[in-house]
Design a protein around this motif. Structure first.
Motif, PDB file in Angstrom:
ATOM      1  N   ASP A 183       0.816  -1.223   0.000  1.00 42.69           N
ATOM      2  CA  ASP A 183       0.000   0.000   0.000  1.00 42.69           C
ATOM      3  C   ASP A 183       0.849   1.273   0.000  1.00 42.69           C
ATOM      4  O   ASP A 183       0.301   2.368  -0.050  1.00 42.69           O
ATOM      5  N   GLY A 184       2.158   1.139   0.095  1.00 45.25           N
ATOM      6  CA  GLY A 184       3.035   2.309   0.090  1.00 45.25           C
ATOM      7  C   GLY A 184       4.108   2.189   1.145  1.00 45.25           C
ATOM      8  O   GLY A 184       4.088   1.279   1.980  1.00 45.25           O
ATOM      9  N   GLU A 185       5.049   3.120   1.118  1.00 48.06           N
ATOM     10  CA  GLU A 185       6.172   3.056   2.048  1.00 48.06           C
ATOM     11  C   GLU A 185       5.710   3.241   3.490  1.00 48.06           C
ATOM     12  O   GLU A 185       4.703   3.896   3.756  1.00 48.06           O
ATOM     13  N   ARG A 186       6.470   2.631   4.390  1.00 44.38           N
ATOM     14  CA  ARG A 186       6.190   2.696   5.824  1.00 44.38           C
ATOM     15  C   ARG A 186       7.499   2.876   6.574  1.00 44.38           C
ATOM     16  O   ARG A 186       8.554   2.433   6.124  1.00 44.38           O
ATOM     17  N   THR A 187       7.400   3.452   7.753  1.00 42.34           N
ATOM     18  CA  THR A 187       8.565   3.522   8.633  1.00 42.34           C
ATOM     19  C   THR A 187       8.709   2.191   9.360  1.00 42.34           C
ATOM     20  O   THR A 187       7.765   1.384   9.408  1.00 42.34           O
ATOM     21  N   VAL A 188       9.868   1.973   9.935  1.00 43.22           N
ATOM     22  CA  VAL A 188      10.094   0.764  10.721  1.00 43.22           C
ATOM     23  C   VAL A 188       9.070   0.698  11.856  1.00 43.22           C
ATOM     24  O   VAL A 188       8.503  -0.357  12.140  1.00 43.22           O
ATOM     25  N   GLY A 189       8.819   1.828  12.506  1.00 45.13           N
ATOM     26  CA  GLY A 189       7.833   1.872  13.588  1.00 45.13           C
ATOM     27  C   GLY A 189       6.438   1.494  13.116  1.00 45.13           C
ATOM     28  O   GLY A 189       5.717   0.774  13.813  1.00 45.13           O
ATOM     29  N   GLN A 190       6.042   1.971  11.949  1.00 39.41           N
ATOM     30  CA  GLN A 190       4.730   1.619  11.405  1.00 39.41           C
ATOM     31  C   GLN A 190       4.648   0.136  11.082  1.00 39.41           C
ATOM     32  O   GLN A 190       3.603  -0.484  11.269  1.00 39.41           O
TER      33      GLN A 190
ATOM     34  N   ILE B 121      13.107  -6.804   8.939  1.00 38.52           N
ATOM     35  CA  ILE B 121      13.343  -5.953   7.772  1.00 38.52           C
ATOM     36  C   ILE B 121      14.672  -6.299   7.108  1.00 38.52           C
ATOM     37  O   ILE B 121      14.774  -6.337   5.877  1.00 38.52           O
ATOM     38  N   LYS B 122      15.691  -6.611   7.900  1.00 37.56           N
ATOM     39  CA  LYS B 122      16.985  -6.999   7.329  1.00 37.56           C
ATOM     40  C   LYS B 122      16.870  -8.286   6.518  1.00 37.56           C
ATOM     41  O   LYS B 122      17.509  -8.432   5.467  1.00 37.56           O
ATOM     42  N   VAL B 123      16.043  -9.223   6.977  1.00 34.74           N
ATOM     43  CA  VAL B 123      15.831 -10.456   6.214  1.00 34.74           C
ATOM     44  C   VAL B 123      15.146 -10.134   4.885  1.00 34.74           C
ATOM     45  O   VAL B 123      15.543 -10.642   3.829  1.00 34.74           O
ATOM     46  N   LEU B 124      14.134  -9.268   4.940  1.00 33.28           N
ATOM     47  CA  LEU B 124      13.435  -8.867   3.715  1.00 33.28           C
ATOM     48  C   LEU B 124      14.369  -8.113   2.766  1.00 33.28           C
ATOM     49  O   LEU B 124      14.330  -8.319   1.554  1.00 33.28           O
ATOM     50  N   GLU B 125      15.211  -7.262   3.323  1.00 36.52           N
ATOM     51  CA  GLU B 125      16.203  -6.538   2.513  1.00 36.52           C
ATOM     52  C   GLU B 125      17.194  -7.507   1.877  1.00 36.52           C
ATOM     53  O   GLU B 125      17.535  -7.372   0.691  1.00 36.52           O
ATOM     54  N   GLY B 126      17.653  -8.462   2.659  1.00 35.01           N
ATOM     55  CA  GLY B 126      18.616  -9.445   2.160  1.00 35.01           C
ATOM     56  C   GLY B 126      18.073 -10.253   0.995  1.00 35.01           C
ATOM     57  O   GLY B 126      18.818 -10.671   0.113  1.00 35.01           O
ATOM     58  N   ALA B 127      16.764 -10.457   0.995  1.00 35.58           N
ATOM     59  CA  ALA B 127      16.111 -11.189  -0.098  1.00 35.58           C
ATOM     60  C   ALA B 127      15.788 -10.272  -1.272  1.00 35.58           C
ATOM     61  O   ALA B 127      15.296 -10.738  -2.299  1.00 35.58           O
ATOM     62  N   GLY B 128      16.039  -8.980  -1.099  1.00 30.17           N
ATOM     63  CA  GLY B 128      15.742  -8.022  -2.163  1.00 30.17           C
ATOM     64  C   GLY B 128      14.272  -7.670  -2.278  1.00 30.17           C
ATOM     65  O   GLY B 128      13.848  -7.074  -3.263  1.00 30.17           O
ATOM     66  N   LEU B 129      13.486  -8.018  -1.250  1.00 27.77           N
ATOM     67  CA  LEU B 129      12.040  -7.788  -1.295  1.00 27.77           C
ATOM     68  C   LEU B 129      11.645  -6.374  -0.894  1.00 27.77           C
ATOM     69  O   LEU B 129      10.553  -5.926  -1.222  1.00 27.77           O
ATOM     70  N   ILE B 130      12.518  -5.702  -0.155  1.00 32.47           N
ATOM     71  CA  ILE B 130      12.244  -4.314   0.217  1.00 32.47           C
ATOM     72  C   ILE B 130      13.527  -3.500   0.102  1.00 32.47           C
ATOM     73  O   ILE B 130      14.631  -4.044   0.075  1.00 32.47           O
ATOM     74  N   ARG B 131      13.342  -2.210   0.044  1.00 33.64           N
ATOM     75  CA  ARG B 131      14.462  -1.265   0.050  1.00 33.64           C
ATOM     76  C   ARG B 131      14.216  -0.289   1.190  1.00 33.64           C
ATOM     77  O   ARG B 131      13.093   0.195   1.364  1.00 33.64           O
ATOM     78  N   ARG B 132      15.255  -0.039   1.958  1.00 35.70           N
ATOM     79  CA  ARG B 132      15.156   0.899   3.077  1.00 35.70           C
ATOM     80  C   ARG B 132      15.908   2.176   2.707  1.00 35.70           C
ATOM     81  O   ARG B 132      17.034   2.131   2.225  1.00 35.70           O
ATOM     82  N   GLU B 133      15.260   3.307   2.957  1.00 32.74           N
ATOM     83  CA  GLU B 133      15.880   4.605   2.706  1.00 32.74           C
ATOM     84  C   GLU B 133      15.901   5.361   4.021  1.00 32.74           C
ATOM     85  O   GLU B 133      14.900   5.376   4.749  1.00 32.74           O
ATOM     86  N   ILE B 134      17.022   5.959   4.318  1.00 32.64           N
ATOM     87  CA  ILE B 134      17.151   6.715   5.564  1.00 32.64           C
ATOM     88  C   ILE B 134      17.025   8.198   5.244  1.00 32.64           C
ATOM     89  O   ILE B 134      17.772   8.742   4.442  1.00 32.64           O
TER      90      ILE B 134
ATOM     91  N   ARG C 200      10.241   0.362   1.470  1.00 32.07           N
ATOM     92  CA  ARG C 200       9.396   0.320   0.277  1.00 32.07           C
ATOM     93  C   ARG C 200       9.511  -1.082  -0.339  1.00 32.07           C
ATOM     94  O   ARG C 200      10.582  -1.678  -0.329  1.00 32.07           O
ATOM     95  N   LEU C 201       8.417  -1.580  -0.859  1.00 32.02           N
ATOM     96  CA  LEU C 201       8.362  -2.901  -1.494  1.00 32.02           C
ATOM     97  C   LEU C 201       9.146  -2.898  -2.793  1.00 32.02           C
ATOM     98  O   LEU C 201       9.056  -1.955  -3.580  1.00 32.02           O
ATOM     99  N   GLU C 202       9.892  -3.954  -3.016  1.00 31.40           N
ATOM    100  CA  GLU C 202      10.582  -4.200  -4.286  1.00 31.40           C
ATOM    101  C   GLU C 202       9.964  -5.481  -4.862  1.00 31.40           C
ATOM    102  O   GLU C 202      10.310  -6.589  -4.447  1.00 31.40           O
ATOM    103  N   PRO C 203       9.031  -5.376  -5.791  1.00 26.26           N
ATOM    104  CA  PRO C 203       8.257  -6.539  -6.232  1.00 26.26           C
ATOM    105  C   PRO C 203       8.988  -7.515  -7.153  1.00 26.26           C
ATOM    106  O   PRO C 203       8.525  -8.631  -7.343  1.00 26.26           O
ATOM    107  N   GLY C 204      10.125  -7.138  -7.702  1.00 21.30           N
ATOM    108  CA  GLY C 204      10.828  -8.004  -8.656  1.00 21.30           C
ATOM    109  C   GLY C 204      11.065  -9.425  -8.162  1.00 21.30           C
ATOM    110  O   GLY C 204      10.729 -10.390  -8.857  1.00 21.30           O
ATOM    111  N   PRO C 205      11.656  -9.597  -6.971  1.00 21.05           N
ATOM    112  CA  PRO C 205      11.884 -10.962  -6.482  1.00 21.05           C
ATOM    113  C   PRO C 205      10.589 -11.759  -6.276  1.00 21.05           C
ATOM    114  O   PRO C 205      10.592 -12.974  -6.432  1.00 21.05           O
TER     115      PRO C 205
END
Length: 122
Positions: A30-37, A53-66, A74-79
């Motif tokens: 549904d859109g980007e979220r903070t870690v707290g959300q 979140i680190k597991v999801l990032e490691g799989a390439g499923l999400i991208r975290r922006e600081i 944010r979701l990365e749907p490619g994988p």
């Protein structure tokens, strides 16, 4: 190449194996979220959410922006498309098997309706 694909697929399915991470991905659809959300619906600590979140990032499923002190995910749907493609083989396999079963059951029902059992005759 095949070994790299297997490692990536293992990482994706490992990430998807946890209900919390699957729900986090669902939220991110549904859109980007903070870690707290992302942590809020589970009543888990930010540290625990960060591990997921680190597991999801490691799989390439999400991208975290600081942004400042805020970590936005944010979701990365490619994988997910790769996992769906892999699973589609089994979907076709089971659909074919179930089609055969349905045909056999219909044939059996048709035979039984044209040849009633002796106890069923009046």
């Amino acid at each position: 190449m095949v070994e790299l694909e297997a490692i990536e697929m293992d990482s994706i399915f490992h990430a998807l194996s946890d209900a919390t991470r699957r729900e986090m991905l669902h939220e991110l659809a549904d859109g980007e979220r903070t870690v707290g959300q992302l942590a809020e619906p589970f009543a888990i600590s930010l540290a625990a959410a960060s591990k997921h979140i680190k597991v999801l990032e490691g799989a390439g499923l999400i991208r975290r922006e600081i942004r400042g002190r805020t970590h936005l995910c944010r979701l990365e749907p490619g994988p997910l498309a790769s996992a769906h493609q892999w699973l589609s083989f089994y979907e076709r396999f089971w659909s074919g098997r179930l089609d055969v079963l349905e045909r056999l059951l219909r044939e059996e029902d048709a035979r039984e309706s044209t040849n009633p059992k002796r106890g069923d005759e009046k």
